[in-house]
Design an enzyme around this catalytic site. Structure first.
Site, PDB file in Angstrom:
ATOM      1  N   ASP A 193      36.553  60.013  42.721  1.00  0.00           N
ATOM      2  CA  ASP A 193      36.336  58.573  42.863  1.00  0.00           C
ATOM      3  C   ASP A 193      35.630  58.341  44.184  1.00  0.00           C
ATOM      4  OD1 ASP A 193      36.656  55.662  42.565  1.00  0.00           O
ATOM      5  OD2 ASP A 193      38.192  56.180  41.095  1.00  0.00           O
ATOM      6  N   HIS A 264      31.763  54.749  40.704  1.00  0.00           N
ATOM      7  CA  HIS A 264      32.857  55.362  41.468  1.00  0.00           C
ATOM      8  C   HIS A 264      32.450  56.759  41.968  1.00  0.00           C
ATOM      9  CE1 HIS A 264      35.970  52.320  40.991  1.00  0.00           C
ATOM     10  NE2 HIS A 264      35.706  52.227  39.701  1.00  0.00           N
ATOM     11  N   GLU A 345      33.361  50.384  35.492  1.00  0.00           N
ATOM     12  CA  GLU A 345      32.993  49.669  36.715  1.00  0.00           C
ATOM     13  C   GLU A 345      31.766  50.245  37.417  1.00  0.00           C
ATOM     14  OE1 GLU A 345      37.303  47.934  38.065  1.00  0.00           O
ATOM     15  OE2 GLU A 345      36.819  49.913  38.808  1.00  0.00           O
TER      16      GLU A 345
HETATM   17  C1  TNX Z   1      40.414  49.439  37.791  1.00  0.00           C
HETATM   18  S1  TNX Z   1      41.209  51.055  35.340  1.00  0.00           S
HETATM   19  C2  TNX Z   1      39.958  50.746  37.860  1.00  0.00           C
HETATM   20  C3  TNX Z   1      40.395  51.616  38.948  1.00  0.00           C
HETATM   21  C4  TNX Z   1      41.316  50.900  39.886  1.00  0.00           C
HETATM   22  C5  TNX Z   1      42.278  50.047  39.086  1.00  0.00           C
HETATM   23  C6  TNX Z   1      43.353  49.394  39.867  1.00  0.00           C
HETATM   24  C7  TNX Z   1      39.794  51.552  35.657  1.00  0.00           C
HETATM   25  C8  TNX Z   1      39.121  52.267  34.606  1.00  0.00           C
HETATM   26  N1  TNX Z   1      39.227  51.315  36.864  1.00  0.00           N
HETATM   27  O1  TNX Z   1      39.287  52.154  39.616  1.00  0.00           O
HETATM   28  O2  TNX Z   1      41.994  51.839  40.644  1.00  0.00           O
HETATM   29  O3  TNX Z   1      41.539  49.053  38.424  1.00  0.00           O
HETATM   30  O4  TNX Z   1      44.333  48.826  39.038  1.00  0.00           O
END
Ligand code: TNX
Length: 780
Positions: A193, A264, A345
């Protein structure tokens, strides 16, 4: 009111004799019967473990290790043994998923017969749950029972993020043991990440040399109050990875590795800047100003704060070569059929401003940047498929077209999972509001969490097969998984605190037949479950026992009522009510709903034998003309942020005092707050206030417009003009918006806060719909 006949509190066990008779197996077996007259079999150091058939050694040694650790003795293991004692053997059983077993406990001992070695292992887990959590440690009494058991779902998973905070091999093994004890069979290891790359890749040593370390970490809730300036990190060598994979396999657990792409990716970019669209841009440029930074701020760096960052992988041939090389090494280490490629994301900001990316979009005939994300994942899928493996991606991989064979992990609610299953893709459900174990499980959170509120009962209530899914598509739901993101989880003890007891609840969701799932029966098992955690030396949350205060409208909407509820029968709730007409602040025994009609401060707690027990509830009521009145909403808030009691939460006299980390908030994703309050009679007032949260890093924006209109009949509304909305900072990312005007009289008040709209470029979550958060409307 939920009450347990037995109780357990804050480290102290109060146990009745009747409890010793209670069988508390978690997850609840598919079928279980007991003889008419209860009887016991005793396991002691003379008891033998007979193995009938090969491949049963792992089960025997797991049982022995457990007995050794918890009770301090070991049993002799006898291959082909026939004596009384514990016998592990095979017996054909027809079930959909591996792991079925039968078990009998009688005068001659314990017989566990599995459909396969995996089934025997689960039988051993059930036996472990029959062992006493109290009393003699040398003569272990277990009740006579007959059990037939098998799993409901084929994928029963737990995830652990080791990037945001690193956890060493010893703890990872312990975590895997927790999975085994709960009959779970998949461990999703989130290895990369923005904040750290944790897996050694021989061909790219800088991934861990550089990408495995960061110069500091923000302090407190994002954006933080500073930086701890402590260099932290760590990674697993390939030998360690193999050790963990073997350790898990011995427990019938598959380790699914996750290598995040294309977003990420900051840690990988810190090691190899050419993986970025803009290798020359400093990482610091992508970090919001209000996140404090430690150490070198030039060039590419490993990120020190949380959230989503724009510096993502450039979809160049060089990047694909890099990722294919990484995947080659990953595949060699992990026998798992599934390789997780993230996909969540990924901001498109850099792809939009990169000439290379724009040309690539044209050259490949892609629609836009979402098409590019889809191209990225598709290409990696093709490569991974060519190695005989299947990809898993977070539900964003649905955007811009799903890769043909991908399995989808639905995390932003259930919708992604439903959409994927409808397209005949396999799905693992991980919806935030039920199984995000980084959310708070108590309303009185004692340390920072990411936000959200997912109490034990909510996890227990989760049904992985969505009702909205047509019958012929239900088979695509392989199971579910809880995720543990570790932004605010720095050490093993907090990992345990966050997963327990919710993991026990989840294990029942995943294993037990739907018909066997019953919250009331589960509650009866809680004392034994907690005792077991104690035996393991594990930390866990006791918030289940918190005194709960329910605020509801009083009769005829004249003020508020507070009901105190406790799951502990023997506990006496007591309270101090200051204000609200009571002058002296005395401790009073609770014996019925409390009435609140003016400003008041309520402090309440449980007393057990005259002593305070459990967390205190503290509520500061600020009443006004809207308090307790009828309120309706044009648009419902998101299921994830329903506030306290839905629309009523906006007029319950309570505001968040802690900032974002509160269950008071109602949240709308992209839509407006549009509330109508019925004051009951024509009432005079001169200002309307709305209490909101604003935290751009968390995609939460104040409204674009704040409008008031009034009516006498509830049909014809007239806009209230004259007052310009003013706003006051309340600290902790909170604000009060206020419109004031010459006093007027009306019975109905419409309060509208128009959503900000799309999150602008350059901000976290750019392009997404903004969230609107509000927790209280006041009329004065
Ligand atoms: C979203 S869940 C994310 C993570 C974060 C999390 C915190 C997901 C696929 N991505 O990168 O840590 O929210 O709840």
């Amino acid at each position: 009111m939920r009450k347990l006949a037995l109780m357990f509190l804050a480290g102290m066990v109060l146990q009745g004799a009747s409890f010793a008779q209670q069988i508390s197996i978690v997850p609840e077996p598919a079928e279980m019967t007991m003889p008419k007259t209860a009887a016991k079999y005793v396991i002691n150091s003379n008891t033998k473990i007979n193995l009938v058939g090969s491949g049963l050694e792992e089960s025997a040694s797991f049982l022995n290790d457990y007995i050794q650790k918890v009770y301090g003795f070991k049993l002799a293991v006898v291959p082909n043994g026939k004596s009384a004692g514990i016998t592990l053997s095979y017996e054909k059983q027809e079930y959909r998923y591996p792991g079925a077993y039968r078990m009998q406990v009688g005068n001659k001992g314990v017989n566990i017969a599995g459909d396969n070695a995996n089934g025997v292992f689960y039988g051993v887990q059930t036996l472990i749950q029959l062992l006493p959590t109290e009393g003699s440690k040398t003569a272990l009494q277990i009740p006579h029972v007959n059990i037939k058991d098998y799993p409901r779902f084929g994928y029963r998973g737990m995830h652990l993020d080791v990037s945001r905070h690193f956890f060493d091999v010893n703890f990872v093994k312990k975590y895997i043991d927790y999975l085994a004890l709960h009959k779970m069979n998949y461990f999703h290891w989130h290895l990369t990440d923005d904040q750290g790359w944790r897996i050694e890749i021989k061909k790219y040593p800088k991934l861990t040399e550089v990408g495995g370390w960061r110069n500091g970490t923000i302090v407190g809730r994002y954006p933080g109050t500073g930086n701890d300036n402590i260099r932290v990190g760590g990674f697993y060598t390939q030998d360690e990875i193999r050790e963990v994979v073997k350790y898990a396999a011995d427990r019938y657990i598959t380790v699914v590795p996750e290598i995040e792409m294309p977003g990420h990716a900051s840690a990988a970019i810190a090691a190899y800047p050419e993986l970025s669209c803009f290798p020359g841009e400093a990482t610091k440029k992508y970090v919001p100003e209000n996140c404090a930074w430690a150490g070198d701020s030039t060039g590419k760096q490993v990120i020190q704060s949380w959230g989503v960052y724009d510096d993502v992988f450039v979809p160049s041939e060089n990047t694909f070569k890099f990722l294919e090389d990484v995947v080659d090494e990953v595949i060699a280490l992990f026998p798992s059929k599934y390789i997780h490629v993230g996909g969540d994301e990924c901001p498109k900001t850099n792809w939009k401003r990169s000439e290379f990316c724009q040309n690539l979009i044209k050259e490949k005939g892609l629609k836009d940047e979402h098409g590019l994300q889809s191209y990225f994942i598709n290409r990696m899928e093709k490569y991974i498929n060519s190695k005989g493996r299947t990809i898993i991606g977070w539900d964003e991989i649905l955007e811009g077209g799903l890769a043909p064979n991908a399995l989808v992990m639905s995390w932003r609610g259930e919708e992604g999972g439903i959409a994927a299953a409808k397209e005949n893709h396999e799905v693992i459900m991980t919806p935030g509001n039920f199984v995000y174990f980084d959310h708070s499980q108590t309303r009185n959170e004692d340390s920072v969490t990411i936000g959200g509120y997912t109490p034990l009962e909510e996890t227990y209530s989760y049904e992985p097969v969505p009702a909205a899914l047509p019958a012929d598509k239900q088979k695509y739901i392989l199971g579910a998984q809880a995720n543990l993101w570790t932004e605010y989880i720095k050490n093993p003890s907090k990992v345990e605190y966050m997963v327990f007891p919710r993991m026990s609840a989840l294990s029942e969701v995943l294993w037990s037949p739907a018909s066997k799932r019953n919250w009331k029966s589960f509650e009866k098992k809680i004392p034994a479950i907690f005792n077991r955690y104690g035996k393991w030396g594990s930390n866990y949350s006791k918030s289940y026992f918190d005194l709960k205060a329910n605020v509801v409208p009083a009769a005829a909407n004249k003020g508020l009522q507070v009901k105190l509820e406790s799951p502990i029968a023997a506990a006496q709730p007591v309270y101090i009510l200051e204000g609200a007409g009571s002058s002296a602040a005395t401790t009073t025994k609770y014996n019925g709903p409390l009435s609140i009609t003016s400003n008041a401060k309520l402090t309440a707690w449980n007393e057990l034998k005259g002593k305070p027990a459990g967390a205190k509830v503290q509520l500061n009521f600020t009443t006004n003309k809207a308090t307790g009145k009828k309120i309706s909403l044009q648009n419902n808030p998101s299921k994830n942020y329903p506030g306290q009691g839905g629309a009523f939460g906006l007029v319950n006299g309570l505001r968040s005092e802690k900032g974002m980390n509160s269950t008071e908030w109602l949240g709308w994703e992209g839509s407006d707050l549009d509330a109508t309050i019925d004051l009951g009679e024509s009432t005079s007032f001169e200002k309307v206030q709305l209490h909101i949260a604003e935290s751009h890093g968390s995609w939460i924006y104040g409204p674009a417009k704040f409008e008031i209109s009034v009516s006498d009949d509830g049909n014809n509304y007239k806009a209230v003009t004259g007052g310009q909305a003013t706003s006051r900072e309340d600290g902790n990312s909170m604000k009060s918006l206020e419109v004031s005007f010459p006093a007027l009289k009306a019975r109905f008040v419409k309060v509208k806060a128009v959503n900000y709209g799309q999150i602008p470029d350059g901000q976290a979550g750019a392009g997404h719909k903004a969230w609107l958060f509000a927790d209280e409307i006041s009329i004065r």
